[in-house]
Design a protein around this motif. Sequence first.
Motif, mmCIF file in Angstrom:
data_model
loop_
_atom_site.group_PDB
_atom_site.id
_atom_site.type_symbol
_atom_site.label_atom_id
_atom_site.label_comp_id
_atom_site.label_asym_id
_atom_site.label_seq_id
_atom_site.Cartn_x
_atom_site.Cartn_y
_atom_site.Cartn_z
ATOM 1 N N PRO A 174 0.773 -1.250 0.000
ATOM 2 C CA PRO A 174 0.000 0.000 0.000
ATOM 3 C C PRO A 174 0.807 1.303 0.000
ATOM 4 O O PRO A 174 0.230 2.353 -0.282
ATOM 5 N N GLN A 193 2.311 3.331 -1.849
ATOM 6 C CA GLN A 193 2.512 3.625 -3.269
ATOM 7 C C GLN A 193 2.977 5.061 -3.457
ATOM 8 O O GLN A 193 2.178 5.965 -3.644
ATOM 9 N N GLY A 194 4.269 5.255 -3.424
ATOM 10 C CA GLY A 194 4.787 6.604 -3.595
ATOM 11 C C GLY A 194 5.269 6.837 -5.023
ATOM 12 O O GLY A 194 5.383 5.904 -5.819
ATOM 13 N N TRP A 195 5.591 8.079 -5.304
ATOM 14 C CA TRP A 195 5.924 8.422 -6.697
ATOM 15 C C TRP A 195 7.213 7.780 -7.192
ATOM 16 O O TRP A 195 7.356 7.530 -8.385
ATOM 17 N N GLU A 203 1.871 11.334 -13.726
ATOM 18 C CA GLU A 203 0.493 10.937 -14.034
ATOM 19 C C GLU A 203 -0.344 10.843 -12.761
ATOM 20 O O GLU A 203 0.174 10.471 -11.711
ATOM 21 N N PRO A 204 -1.632 11.114 -12.854
ATOM 22 C CA PRO A 204 -2.451 11.083 -11.637
ATOM 23 C C PRO A 204 -2.787 9.678 -11.138
ATOM 24 O O PRO A 204 -3.156 9.512 -9.975
ATOM 25 N N TYR A 263 -1.714 5.863 -10.116
ATOM 26 C CA TYR A 263 -0.550 5.046 -9.779
ATOM 27 C C TYR A 263 -0.502 3.808 -10.656
ATOM 28 O O TYR A 263 -1.495 3.108 -10.838
ATOM 29 N N VAL A 301 9.144 4.418 -2.189
ATOM 30 C CA VAL A 301 8.009 5.264 -1.840
ATOM 31 C C VAL A 301 8.350 6.712 -2.207
ATOM 32 O O VAL A 301 8.017 7.185 -3.287
ATOM 33 N N GLY A 302 9.053 7.425 -1.332
ATOM 34 C CA GLY A 302 9.358 8.832 -1.569
ATOM 35 C C GLY A 302 10.730 9.038 -2.207
ATOM 36 O O GLY A 302 11.422 8.090 -2.582
ATOM 37 N N SER A 304 5.887 11.190 1.301
ATOM 38 C CA SER A 304 4.946 10.136 0.899
ATOM 39 C C SER A 304 4.562 9.267 2.090
ATOM 40 O O SER A 304 3.377 9.010 2.325
ATOM 41 N N PHE A 357 0.206 17.108 -6.640
ATOM 42 C CA PHE A 357 1.432 16.361 -6.915
ATOM 43 C C PHE A 357 1.102 14.871 -6.862
ATOM 44 O O PHE A 357 0.440 14.409 -5.930
ATOM 45 N N PRO A 358 1.564 14.109 -7.869
ATOM 46 C CA PRO A 358 1.108 12.720 -7.984
ATOM 47 C C PRO A 358 1.256 11.869 -6.723
ATOM 48 O O PRO A 358 0.394 11.055 -6.423
ATOM 49 N N THR A 359 2.353 12.025 -5.973
ATOM 50 C CA THR A 359 2.530 11.110 -4.829
ATOM 51 C C THR A 359 1.393 11.267 -3.822
ATOM 52 O O THR A 359 1.007 10.309 -3.157
ATOM 53 N N LEU A 400 -1.711 11.719 -4.543
ATOM 54 C CA LEU A 400 -2.819 10.915 -5.067
ATOM 55 C C LEU A 400 -2.497 9.428 -4.969
ATOM 56 O O LEU A 400 -3.349 8.619 -4.601
ATOM 57 N N TYR A 401 -1.247 9.086 -5.286
ATOM 58 C CA TYR A 401 -0.853 7.667 -5.232
ATOM 59 C C TYR A 401 -1.008 7.104 -3.815
ATOM 60 O O TYR A 401 -1.415 5.956 -3.643
ATOM 61 N N MET A 402 -0.642 7.905 -2.824
ATOM 62 C CA MET A 402 -0.723 7.390 -1.452
ATOM 63 C C MET A 402 -2.179 7.137 -1.059
ATOM 64 O O MET A 402 -2.472 6.140 -0.396
ATOM 65 N N PHE A 425 2.626 22.314 -7.962
ATOM 66 C CA PHE A 425 4.008 22.117 -8.435
ATOM 67 C C PHE A 425 4.187 22.511 -9.897
ATOM 68 O O PHE A 425 5.279 22.886 -10.303
ATOM 69 N N ARG A 426 3.123 22.424 -10.695
ATOM 70 C CA ARG A 426 3.257 22.796 -12.098
ATOM 71 C C ARG A 426 3.030 24.293 -12.304
ATOM 72 O O ARG A 426 3.843 24.986 -12.884
ATOM 73 N N ARG A 431 8.760 20.659 -17.043
ATOM 74 C CA ARG A 431 7.716 19.736 -16.608
ATOM 75 C C ARG A 431 6.815 19.444 -17.804
ATOM 76 O O ARG A 431 6.413 20.365 -18.523
#
Lengths: 413, 413
Positions: free
Chosen positions: A249, A251-253, A263-264, A266, A277-278, B97, B126-128, B130-132, B173-174, B366
């Motif tokens: 679980p 799931q970091g960038w 990308e949004p 994962y 993770v980070g 993250s 920032f994607p991380t 959302l990923y978390m 970030f963008r 970016r």
Amino acid sequence: MNQIDYARLDRDDPLAHKREIFELPNDTIYFDGNSLGALPKIVAQTVNETTREQWGNDLIKSWNQHDWVNLPTIVGAKIAHLIGAQSNEVICCDSISVNLFKVICAAINAVGSEKRRVILSTRDNFPTDLYMVQGVESFLGQQRCELKLVDEAELVDAVDERTVAVLATEVNFRTGRRLDLQQLSQAAHAQGALMIADLAHSAGVMPIQLSQWQVDYAVGCTYKYLNAGPGAPAFVYVSQRHHAKLKQPLQGWFGHLNPFAFEPEYQSAKGIRQMLVGTPPVISMQAVNAALECFNDVSLAQVRAKSMQLTHTFQQSLAAQDWSSDFELISPSHAEQRGSQLSYAHPNAYEICQALIERGVIADFRAPNYIRFGFAPLYNQFQEVERAIAILADIMSTEAYRDPRWQTRSTVT
Amino acid sequence: MNQIDYARLDRDDPLAHKREIFELPNDTIYFDGNSLGALPKIVAQTVNETTREQWGNDLIKSWNQHDWVNLPTIVGAKIAHLIGAQSNEVICCDSISVNLFKVICAAINAVGSEKRRVILSTRDNFPTDLYMVQGVESFLGQQRCELKLVDEAELVDAVDERTVAVLATEVNFRTGRRLDLQQLSQAAHAQGALMIADLAHSAGVMPIQLSQWQVDYAVGCTYKYLNAGPGAPAFVYVSQRHHAKLKQPLQGWFGHLNPFAFEPEYQSAKGIRQMLVGTPPVISMQAVNAALECFNDVSLAQVRAKSMQLTHTFQQSLAAQDWSSDFELISPSHAEQRGSQLSYAHPNAYEICQALIERGVIADFRAPNYIRFGFAPLYNQFQEVERAIAILADIMSTEAYRDPRWQTRSTVT
């Protein structure tokens, strides 16, 4: 009567030349490398250079120019070599505790069900191993995860069809007892369960064979026998068998298939990278990378042989003292059954430990009444054993440990 | 015609004296402090000293002698001062993250239910972040956690009785757009939800007031405007209001009430300490501690004022160029509505960015076609803006960015 020829043992030591690659303080006998390894000279240089040149001068460009972005897998591959794993099965990141969370969850994702929900471990496993399972348990609920604790000797027989995974530390942090990971792995697999190994007190000193032993997941730290510095990043191993369906679980960038596409959604990286993770801690990661060079010209068979000889020599030397009966060896009495440490129980363990430290012999105390001596084959010498026992003998004969300063305990490690 | 008096702006800058405390390479204009902050001289010294003296010489004793064991709270208290929080509300540890995972779970534990299970965030967070959430979602199941994404402008109105928490990054970030955390916090609370703020692009450059804004949880990093080095440990904030019932699943031994008692049952430390997991990365932690000294004699109001002046000056300066219409400002056009960066879209953004870097102006690219310029008020100068625009003007007029070397993209950060 003591017939051990310490000087000769040092002369015959094939690892004797390694000591000079470490910075060790004068007048100190350091028997605590099992808690914090000593500083390799190359690490001090690397940390300084990474800071001043790579960060200070090349700044953001270093992610490419100095390949910072691949450090976790580069370092992981070097650690893999020391624990009998494939290069692509190990990655360097986070702490042992955080990595435990990943592999506990990965095991539950892999084979868990309402019927199979037990993580089986030992009552005296290192506490963070148990705490992390308790965290998963309280988060997921006991219908998906349940911690069951047994004594070390009961572990093999306690595995059953309800077991998700056996979680065991190869070398017990208190007693130094070595568990047979291959046997545990077989016992787990025979019941359809998985094997998670904690190598905190093993990596860099025990001849671990994760692939051969069919261990499924493992975690370990780099600040003990791998000498990468206080709180240096840990590592995590996942057997190739589990890469295709791996899921955890955190799931970091940095664990994304394509982190810099931002990308949004994962999408996990292939293989071991998805355990990232980070953003990796670059300076610490370079320290680990450099510290691993200390193992370039040695075999772990040599390291293990010297480790056993060191613990055996210390044990024999202490046993020959007339006060030795007050010290109860709680480590296994045969060297092959223990890791690279000896633990003794003594009613005045805390005070004796303080007296030793004051006299330059660094050991450590573990509640309730144990003194631990850790032996690091890359830098400890047999004549240090001789001197340490002589100092201990003096403390015991003069009762120097009965000092009012040590009535209140303040040691934290 | 350009009427900006850059030299005068530098002469009048109350933060001008801070530049000399950083190691900056010659012939480089560093506009990427929003990605990786520059090296403070004191950090280079501290890292070296921590490695050689504290680790190398004092070894395991440093956990007490140099108070390593309390570094996470000592450093946390200093960060608290910069983000408008109480000293006991912030702790330094892990990555952003991993800290996001803790606070997302803490929010779910605090107010979540089958009916209230939505983590509300923005599509271009920032994607991380959302990923978390996606990691928590897939682990707990959608009956306990569901990520919902909306556009930034819709965020306030999207909060409803199903919302567990709003998860928003103060500065995008963008685009550099600044969200109003206080307004978001009020909107969340009005619906019984909680507010989680990501301060990655804010800490050390924006005048954040977490207590006053009643933010519930926050995370942030130390390697951008706090200048603590690549991948340096992050921080996590939990409002005192939530300390009594705080619960998060990453229960490691350093978050235990009494870590050195080595008890088998987890019992959480009081307050913010329970956000700790594994052994702290000491060398990196000392780097953060030293880096924070750079803020000793400055106020964040001064920092923010200069930051706005820098972005405004750059924007004006670029707008005065005859090629400026090819550059589409995607950051808000008013300085108070953005963080300390400017982002421009240009069809050749990648190549222009490479041409700038080759000429010593470090900005970053970016996807799909943005150039980001980050401004660090502690070391950037107005005359750097002047020189950077002149270099950019030369690149544009000579079309120097049309270079076959840059047809293939390799930049990772």
